[in-house]
Design a protein around this motif. Structure first.
Motif, PDB file in Angstrom:
ATOM      1  N   TYR A  22      12.480   4.454   1.605  1.00 21.79           N
ATOM      2  CA  TYR A  22      11.259   4.326   2.395  1.00 21.79           C
ATOM      3  C   TYR A  22      10.180   5.286   1.893  1.00 21.79           C
ATOM      4  N   ALA A  23      10.577   6.510   1.591  1.00 18.03           N
ATOM      5  CA  ALA A  23       9.610   7.495   1.124  1.00 18.03           C
ATOM      6  C   ALA A  23       8.934   7.035  -0.167  1.00 18.03           C
ATOM      7  N   HIS A  24       9.708   6.446  -1.073  1.00 17.00           N
ATOM      8  CA  HIS A  24       9.130   5.931  -2.308  1.00 17.00           C
ATOM      9  C   HIS A  24       8.251   4.713  -2.046  1.00 17.00           C
ATOM     10  N   LEU A  25       8.681   3.841  -1.140  1.00 20.09           N
ATOM     11  CA  LEU A  25       7.899   2.638  -0.832  1.00 20.09           C
ATOM     12  C   LEU A  25       6.534   2.981  -0.255  1.00 20.09           C
ATOM     13  N   MET A  26       6.435   4.103   0.424  1.00 16.78           N
ATOM     14  CA  MET A  26       5.142   4.485   0.992  1.00 16.78           C
ATOM     15  C   MET A  26       4.069   4.663  -0.089  1.00 16.78           C
ATOM     16  N   ASP A  27       4.508   4.839  -1.343  1.00 14.73           N
ATOM     17  CA  ASP A  27       3.543   4.957  -2.439  1.00 14.73           C
ATOM     18  C   ASP A  27       2.957   3.605  -2.843  1.00 14.73           C
ATOM     19  N   ALA A  28       3.590   2.531  -2.455  1.00 17.69           N
ATOM     20  CA  ALA A  28       3.109   1.195  -2.822  1.00 17.69           C
ATOM     21  C   ALA A  28       1.892   0.822  -1.976  1.00 17.69           C
ATOM     22  N   ASP A  29       0.926   0.192  -2.607  1.00 19.10           N
ATOM     23  CA  ASP A  29      -0.309  -0.195  -1.921  1.00 19.10           C
ATOM     24  C   ASP A  29      -0.107  -1.534  -1.217  1.00 19.10           C
ATOM     25  N   VAL A  30       0.630  -1.490  -0.117  1.00 18.13           N
ATOM     26  CA  VAL A  30       0.859  -2.670   0.708  1.00 18.13           C
ATOM     27  C   VAL A  30       0.296  -2.399   2.095  1.00 18.13           C
TER      28      VAL A  30
END
Length: 337
Positions: free
Chosen positions: A229-237
């Motif tokens: 989740y922490a890494h996914l927060m970097d995605a521009d979604v």
């Protein structure tokens, strides 16, 4: 005021008449069919099914209309199983439940095919001026997880190629309001190391960057692990999807309260694989519960959706669940005005 949007992750059960017609034409049930090589009669049957699935959503009052994915005999694996450089193996089981698909074995470069775009073009022709199209795709991590790489030879290179493939598919889509990227594998089989976590987030970001619509990364059958989740927060979604039916609510809440969230959120509030039909009141209670648990987060939009695809439900139950979502969104909107 929070915008409440009733929608689904697609992958609907075939209407009964279409199922029988396709069975007669192909000689097999839907789960045993191979997509991508349809003659005119079969194509016409799918076209009729598409119209019925869209009409069902219109009747229910959903805010976003999906194409319905009647042709997706191999479920999330479909965009690969119809590709010219992919061979489909035997029937296999995945996600440790009643989901079956043919094993897509990638044996050549994954160039954009336009298959899903053609379906969405056909769906667009059936929509009214006041209706909003929602595109649906497997997320890149899940699609790579479900496939067998017989060409690229490296896990990271393969995931990267799948990301490029899906981004190319999205670029060919007609105008759409929302794109749901279905990522159950990020929940059930998360990346094992930081490097793969970073790449998974990057390829999700790449696919999201190919559309002007809002992008929802929908996880289900559990909760995102903290590191994922922490890494996914970097995605521009625009939103992450949380399964409040079969997931881990405490982990979801921990992730949001610890690492934050996007301005929008998607909540799996209705069981897509159980025939018990939730009432609109139950759906509203689940929305309220989630919002009460994250008081520091003021979401601009909440998507009210089934937690999974509804493919395995009887058609009648599927339709009732659509109505429950739509009615819950309307009632919630009236309360928040």
């Amino acid at each position: 005021m929070t915008d409440l949007v009733a929608t689904t992750p697609g992958l609907y059960p075939l209407p009964d008449a279409a199922k029988q017609r396709l069975s007669d034409l192909k000689g097999h049930q839907k789960g045993d069919l191979v997509s991508g090589d349809e003659g005119p009669e079969i194509a016409a049957a799918y076209e009729e099914a598409r119209g019925e699935l869209i009409a069902d959503q219109r009747t229910a009052g959903l805010d976003r209309i999906v194409e319905g994915q009647a042709r997706w005999d191999d479920m999330l694996a479909h965009p690969l199983t119809v590709h010219e450089n992919v061979e489909t193996g035997g029937i296999v089981r995945y996600y440790d439940n009643n989901n079956f698909y043919r094993d897509p074995q990638v044996r050549g470069d994954l160039t954009a095919s336009g298959d899903v775009a053609a379906e969405l073009d056909a769906a667009t022709e059936l929509l009214g001026d006041d209706e909003s199209l929602q595109a649906v795709l497997p997320g890149p991590y899940s699609l790579a997880d479900l496939a067998t790489d017989e060409h690229y030879g490296d896990e990271a290179e393969f995931l990267d190629a799948v990301g490029d493939f899906l981004a190319g598919e999205v670029e060919a889509f007609p105008a759409h309001e929302t794109l749901f990227l279905l990522e159950p594998s990020l929940v059930t089989n998360p990346p094992a190391d930081d490097g793969t976590d970073d790449l998974a987030s990057e390829v999700v970001d790449r696919v999201a960057g190919a559309t002007d619509g809002d992008v929802v990364v929908q996880g289900y059958w559990g909760a995102f692990e903290e590191k994922t989740y922490a890494h996914l927060m970097d995605a521009d979604v625009d939103a992450f999807g949380f399964d409040l039916v079969a997931g881990d609510r405490e982990q979801d809440l921990y992730n949001v309260n610890e690492y934050g969230a996007k301005d929008e959120v998607s909540l799996g509030l209705v069981d897509g694989q159980n025939t018990l039909v939730e009432s609109p009141e139950t759906v509203r209670e689940r929305v309220d519960w989630f919002q009460d648990q994250v008081p520091a987060t003021d979401f601009e939009r909440v998507y009210l959706t089934t937690n999974t695809e509804t493919f395995y439900l009887p058609v009648s139950k599927h339709k009732e669940k659509l109505v429950a979502l739509a009615e819950a969104a309307v009632a919630e909107s009236e309360v928040t005005q």
